[in-house]
Scaffold this active site. Structure first.
Site, PDB file in Angstrom:
ATOM      1  N   ASP A  48       1.650  -9.093  -6.490  1.00  0.00           N
ATOM      2  CA  ASP A  48       2.148  -8.799  -5.425  1.00  0.00           C
ATOM      3  C   ASP A  48       3.565  -9.632  -5.564  1.00  0.00           C
ATOM      4  O   ASP A  48       3.715 -10.729  -5.508  1.00  0.00           O
ATOM      5  CB  ASP A  48       1.460  -9.372  -4.452  1.00  0.00           C
ATOM      6  CG  ASP A  48       1.772  -8.747  -2.872  1.00  0.00           C
ATOM      7  OD1 ASP A  48       2.762  -8.221  -2.783  1.00  0.00           O
ATOM      8  OD2 ASP A  48       0.761  -8.763  -2.098  1.00  0.00           O
ATOM      9  N   ASP A  49       4.800  -8.876  -5.419  1.00  0.00           N
ATOM     10  CA  ASP A  49       6.135  -9.544  -5.335  1.00  0.00           C
ATOM     11  C   ASP A  49       6.563 -10.210  -6.783  1.00  0.00           C
ATOM     12  O   ASP A  49       6.933 -11.072  -6.883  1.00  0.00           O
ATOM     13  CB  ASP A  49       6.072 -10.358  -4.247  1.00  0.00           C
ATOM     14  CG  ASP A  49       5.890  -9.770  -2.972  1.00  0.00           C
ATOM     15  OD1 ASP A  49       5.965  -8.543  -3.027  1.00  0.00           O
ATOM     16  OD2 ASP A  49       6.336 -10.369  -1.809  1.00  0.00           O
ATOM     17  N   CYS A  88       5.605  -3.505  -0.210  1.00  0.00           N
ATOM     18  CA  CYS A  88       4.068  -3.296  -0.675  1.00  0.00           C
ATOM     19  C   CYS A  88       3.325  -2.105  -0.160  1.00  0.00           C
ATOM     20  O   CYS A  88       2.728  -1.355  -0.883  1.00  0.00           O
ATOM     21  CB  CYS A  88       3.520  -4.606   0.117  1.00  0.00           C
ATOM     22  SG  CYS A  88       4.085  -6.200  -0.327  1.00  0.00           S
ATOM     23  N   HIS A 157      -3.814  -3.251   2.541  1.00  0.00           N
ATOM     24  CA  HIS A 157      -2.554  -2.971   3.262  1.00  0.00           C
ATOM     25  C   HIS A 157      -2.170  -1.374   3.407  1.00  0.00           C
ATOM     26  O   HIS A 157      -0.950  -1.035   3.600  1.00  0.00           O
ATOM     27  CB  HIS A 157      -1.482  -3.747   2.275  1.00  0.00           C
ATOM     28  CG  HIS A 157      -0.332  -4.147   3.358  1.00  0.00           C
ATOM     29  ND1 HIS A 157       0.858  -4.552   2.517  1.00  0.00           N
ATOM     30  CD2 HIS A 157      -0.514  -4.521   4.601  1.00  0.00           C
ATOM     31  CE1 HIS A 157       1.779  -4.698   3.784  1.00  0.00           C
ATOM     32  NE2 HIS A 157       0.839  -4.935   4.768  1.00  0.00           N
ATOM     33  N   ASP A 295       3.855  -4.653  -7.772  1.00  0.00           N
ATOM     34  CA  ASP A 295       4.303  -3.503  -6.778  1.00  0.00           C
ATOM     35  C   ASP A 295       5.471  -3.502  -6.317  1.00  0.00           C
ATOM     36  O   ASP A 295       5.829  -2.401  -5.725  1.00  0.00           O
ATOM     37  CB  ASP A 295       3.246  -3.887  -5.574  1.00  0.00           C
ATOM     38  CG  ASP A 295       3.544  -5.169  -4.745  1.00  0.00           C
ATOM     39  OD1 ASP A 295       4.207  -6.109  -5.270  1.00  0.00           O
ATOM     40  OD2 ASP A 295       3.203  -5.439  -3.715  1.00  0.00           O
ATOM     41  N   ASN A 296       6.290  -4.642  -6.572  1.00  0.00           N
ATOM     42  CA  ASN A 296       7.757  -4.237  -5.936  1.00  0.00           C
ATOM     43  C   ASN A 296       8.442  -5.637  -6.544  1.00  0.00           C
ATOM     44  O   ASN A 296       7.812  -6.550  -7.197  1.00  0.00           O
ATOM     45  CB  ASN A 296       7.972  -4.185  -4.624  1.00  0.00           C
ATOM     46  CG  ASN A 296       7.245  -5.133  -3.541  1.00  0.00           C
ATOM     47  OD1 ASN A 296       6.205  -4.789  -2.871  1.00  0.00           O
ATOM     48  ND2 ASN A 296       7.573  -6.428  -3.667  1.00  0.00           N
TER      49      ASN A 296
END
Length: 460
Positions: A48-49, A88, A157, A295-296
């Site tokens: 995540d991130d 996300c 999410h 994810d990003n």
């Protein structure tokens, strides 16, 4: 006494003997058949991130990631892998459905249960009041139809209300959190509803422990159980790391943020090693596709060195740093070890790839409009034509379209920047004025795409 047997009885005896031999041969083939190409298990780990340049195998010297780096050595490292969004929720929607998230059906506040509408009214900043509609077909739905045991460990999410729960979207098991982030120790939601957000299947069930360690433990237990049961499985591990709040294993630590952030990534690396070890311990490595990605783009402390390597931008931006992600894939005997793939690949490509591996491509109705493509030929090292695709991003009025190395970015109806990524990965030279015809062509393609997908963008 002489035993008498008729020709008819001899025929049936011979037939039964031959049948028994044939059955035994088939059974032996089933047992001895190479397992690397038949209904493989799938382990997908989503950070995540995590930035493009935040791993050793992508050039980072700021962190030690030996377990993730081993994936690059043992499999394929992608240099042009992209999330479908720079945030996300959109990315996860594209991953789950295999199509642009703008196509996905989203249910808004008005259709949610009254108690959540009331809570939203009391806290306008909370964003739980959206959900991925239940008529969407998820990767878990597809694989479960093929007899796979499906599990999600980590961040969902895709809607907080109970009707959007992961177990309503194809997952047999769920451990983790519904919202966008939780405290790494207390597991209380970090934004939105400030309440406990740690689940065991359909019920809140807290337990002590650091989130990254707990999620790895759940995944290891699942893999061991499925290895014993012999049922193919899809294990989707969606870590909260290194998304904020930036907390290491010591909840009382007063170290600088940059040091804690480094620890978060290194603990994430440990968790990858634990999961991979579980696959090995059960003798499943030759029959398991193992993928790690993010994810990003990053949202790192300002002093953390080069979280995006050579890329500009970060989480929430449509510069390459917002959506070009690290991605590694391992499958011994199928994916050539130590290979580097420069093809342009998208997060939405994972669902059709998994469906093909499970042998259930026909389970996806034609009217579903899957935008992703099957990556299996690419993973095997075969020639593909993925670079011919025109790809699109759209978020909050910002947009980008790419064809080959050419990327056009804009805002609302205005084209603003044209770059050649083969020559300018850092997106420093704007060629818009030099190539107006190319820019107009790409802009026209993007307008047509926006109309085609309906622009039903999910929340940020």
């Amino acid at each position: 006494m002489t035993n008498f047997r008729s020709p008819r009885s001899d025929f049936w005896i011979s037939f039964l003997v031959l049948l028994a031999v044939a059955v035994s041969i088939v059974a032996c083939k089933l047992v001895a058949a190479p397992t690397g190409t038949e209904r493989p298990n799938m382990v997908l780990i989503l950070a995540d991130d995590l930035g493009y340049g935040s791993l050793g195998c992508y050039g980072s010297t700021a962190v030690k990631t030996p377990n993730i780096d081993a994936l690059a050595a043992d499999g394929m490292r992608f240099t042009d892998f992209h999330s479908n969004g720079a945030l996300c929720t959109p990315t996860r929607a594209a991953l789950l459905t295999g199509r642009y998230q703008q196509r996905a059906a989203w249910v808004d506040d008005a259709l949610l249960s009254p108690e959540f509408r009331e809570q939203r009214a009391a806290n306008l900043k909370q964003r739980w009041a959206w959900g991925l509609a239940l008529d969407e077909l998820t990767v878990a739905d597809v694989l479960r139809s093929a007899g796979y045991r499906t599990a999600l460990f980590g961040k969902w999410h895709q809607g907080y209300d109970h009707r959007f729960h992961p177990m309503e979207q194809g997952f047999d098991e769920f451990r983790g959190f519904i919202g966008g982030a939780v405290d790494y120790h207390t597991h209380v939601g970090h934004h939105g509803l400030k309440e406990l957000d740690w689940w065991k299947d359909r019920k809140i069930h807290n337990e002590p422990g650091y989130t990254t360690d707990l999620l790895a433990g759940y995944a290891v237990d699942f893999i061991r159980r499925q290895g014993d049961a012999g049922q193919p499985f899809f294990c989707y591990i969606t870590h909260g790391a290194p998304h904020g709040p930036w907390q290491g294993r010591d909840p009382d630590s007063t170290r600088p943020e940059v040091e804690i952030y480094r620890e978060i990534i290194e603990v994430l690396d440990e968790s990858v090693g634990r999961v991979r070890d579980a696959v090995r311990e059960r003798g499943l490595e030759a029959n398991t596709l193992f993928i790690f990605c993010s994810d990003n783009g990053p949202d790192a402390p300002k002093d953390f060195p080069s979280p995006n390597g050579p890329l500009q931008g970060k989480k929430g931006k449509l510069l390459e740093g917002g959506h070009r992600e690290p991605c590694l894939a391992v499958w011994p005997g199928v994916i050539p070890a130590g290979t580097v793939c420069d093809e342009t690949v998208m997060m939405m490509d994972l669902l059709p790839t998994f469906a093909a591996l499970a042998g259930v491509e026909n389970a996806i109705p034609e009217e579903r409009e899957i935008d992703g493509v099957n990556l299996l030929p690419l993973l095997k090292g075969e020639k593909t034509e993925l670079s011919d695709r025109v790809l699109h991003w759209e978020q909050g009025g910002l947009w980008a379209v790419r064809e080959g190395p050419w990327k056009l970015m804009g805002k609302e109806e205005e084209a603003q920047t044209l770059v050649n990524l083969d020559e300018d990965l850092g997106e420093t030279t704007n060629l818009l004025a030099e190539k107006p015809e190319l820019a107009e062509k790409l802009h026209t393609l993007h307008r047509a795409w926006a109309e085609d997908v309906g622009m039903g963008e999910p929340p940020k």
